[in-house]
Design a protein around this motif. Structure first.
Motif, PDB file in Angstrom:
ATOM      1  N   LEU A   1       6.163  -3.711   0.098  1.00 44.52           N
ATOM      2  CA  LEU A   1       5.565  -4.989   0.478  1.00 44.52           C
ATOM      3  C   LEU A   1       5.193  -5.012   1.959  1.00 44.52           C
ATOM      4  CD1 LEU A   1       7.916  -7.446  -1.459  1.00 44.52           C
ATOM      5  CD2 LEU A   1       5.515  -6.943  -1.987  1.00 44.52           C
ATOM      6  N   PHE A   2       6.067  -4.450   2.782  1.00 47.94           N
ATOM      7  CA  PHE A   2       5.833  -4.418   4.227  1.00 47.94           C
ATOM      8  C   PHE A   2       4.568  -3.624   4.564  1.00 47.94           C
ATOM      9  CE2 PHE A   2       6.897  -2.247   8.364  1.00 47.94           C
ATOM     10  CZ  PHE A   2       6.681  -3.361   9.172  1.00 47.94           C
ATOM     11  N   PHE A   3       4.466  -2.431   4.005  1.00 48.68           N
ATOM     12  CA  PHE A   3       3.293  -1.598   4.285  1.00 48.68           C
ATOM     13  C   PHE A   3       2.030  -2.164   3.645  1.00 48.68           C
ATOM     14  CE2 PHE A   3       6.258   2.107   5.142  1.00 48.68           C
ATOM     15  CZ  PHE A   3       5.968   2.133   6.500  1.00 48.68           C
TER      16      PHE A   3
ATOM     17  N   VAL B   1      -1.567  -2.872   5.530  1.00 50.77           N
ATOM     18  CA  VAL B   1      -2.863  -2.392   5.044  1.00 50.77           C
ATOM     19  C   VAL B   1      -3.829  -3.561   4.847  1.00 50.77           C
ATOM     20  CG1 VAL B   1      -4.054  -1.324   3.084  1.00 50.77           C
ATOM     21  CG2 VAL B   1      -1.929  -0.308   3.944  1.00 50.77           C
ATOM     22  N   GLU B   2      -3.340  -4.637   4.231  1.00 45.41           N
ATOM     23  CA  GLU B   2      -4.196  -5.805   3.998  1.00 45.41           C
ATOM     24  C   GLU B   2      -4.635  -6.431   5.320  1.00 45.41           C
ATOM     25  OE1 GLU B   2      -1.706  -8.211   1.565  1.00 45.41           O
ATOM     26  OE2 GLU B   2      -2.181  -7.131  -0.294  1.00 45.41           O
TER      27      GLU B   2
ATOM     28  N   LEU C   1      -1.714   5.737   3.765  1.00 45.49           N
ATOM     29  CA  LEU C   1      -0.703   4.764   3.374  1.00 45.49           C
ATOM     30  C   LEU C   1      -1.145   3.981   2.145  1.00 45.49           C
ATOM     31  CD1 LEU C   1       2.001   3.480   4.063  1.00 45.49           C
ATOM     32  CD2 LEU C   1       0.820   1.972   5.675  1.00 45.49           C
ATOM     33  N   GLU C   2      -2.393   3.570   2.128  1.00 47.08           N
ATOM     34  CA  GLU C   2      -2.900   2.811   0.981  1.00 47.08           C
ATOM     35  C   GLU C   2      -2.830   3.648  -0.294  1.00 47.08           C
ATOM     36  OE1 GLU C   2      -6.676  -0.036  -0.244  1.00 47.08           O
ATOM     37  OE2 GLU C   2      -6.883   1.347   1.451  1.00 47.08           O
ATOM     38  N   SER C   3      -3.158   4.921  -0.194  1.00 44.11           N
ATOM     39  CA  SER C   3      -3.068   5.815  -1.345  1.00 44.11           C
ATOM     40  C   SER C   3      -1.619   6.000  -1.794  1.00 44.11           C
ATOM     41  CB  SER C   3      -3.690   7.171  -0.996  1.00 44.11           C
ATOM     42  OG  SER C   3      -3.563   8.072  -2.070  1.00 44.11           O
TER      43      SER C   3
END
Length: 218
Positions: A115-117, A121-122, A189-191
């Protein structure tokens, strides 16, 4: 036969992700490979380690649960090749549900990290990035762990949320101190978050289907 361009892009994207993040396994036949999951979870511990020394309690809690699961796994790798097999087999014994408890808490910790990462990203996608990540950590903790923590643990995380590195510091740490890598790291990170999210959701379903979730506070 030539390789489709989109397959080449996908492969390169996965390779890039593996540079800084150990991917969580693909779910096969509704089950998660134990060894690959534990390897990826160890990678998350190393990521948390980059948050700074004050995050040692989080690191050691996750590490302890990984060690319990590893001990269980190496006792019979064939019968416990997937997390589902391990947990169902332990449930059948009806006693000393050490692995079941360890995986539940590890999953909750991974959920908070996810959730933090995800929020970072968002936030990046808005084009108006936030440097202070404390609010992101607070919200992630509130959703993933706070419902299961007593007063002492909640106070500890309240302190940690004020000590979390800034966005710049964290992304540079994730890039192994290489500068001007923000876009690359955030893409990786998103991947990375895709499989992590699917693993977490799969384990939540497993525990609910077998009535293994324990909502008691610690």
């Amino acid at each position: 036969m030539s390789t489709p361009k989109n397959d080449i892009k996908s492969k390169n994207f996965e390779d890039a992700c593996d540079e800084h993040f150990i991917q969580f396994p693909q779910i096969i036949d509704g089950k998660i490979n134990t060894e690959k999951f534990l390897d990826a979870a160890r990678g998350v511990v190393q990521i948390v380690n980059k948050f700074g020394k004050l995050f040692a309690p989080v690191k050691f809690d996750m590490q302890g649960n990984i060690e319990k699961l590893t001990t269980k796994y190496v006792a019979d790798k064939e019968k416990q090749s997937t997390l589902h097999d391990m947990i169902i087999l332990e449930k059948a014994t009806g006693k000393n549900l050490i692995a079941t408890d360890a995986l539940m808490w590890l999953r909750r910790g991974l959920h908070m990290v996810h959730l933090f990462f995800e929020k970072i990203v968002e936030d990046h996608k808005t084009g108006n990035t936030t440097e202070d990540l404390g609010a992101f950590l607070k919200r992630s903790y509130k959703e993933a762990l706070e419902p299961y923590h007593g007063w002492m643990a909640q106070q500890l995380f309240g302190l940690l949320s004020r000590m979390v590195p800034t966005r710049t510091q964290l992304l540079q740490a994730l890039a192994d101190e290489q500068k001007n890598r923000d876009d690359t790291i955030l893409q990786e990170l998103e991947s990375f978050l895709v499989n992590l999210r699917e693993n977490i959701q799969n384990l939540v379903t497993l525990y609910l289907e077998h009535s293994l979730e324990n909502d008691a506070k610690v």
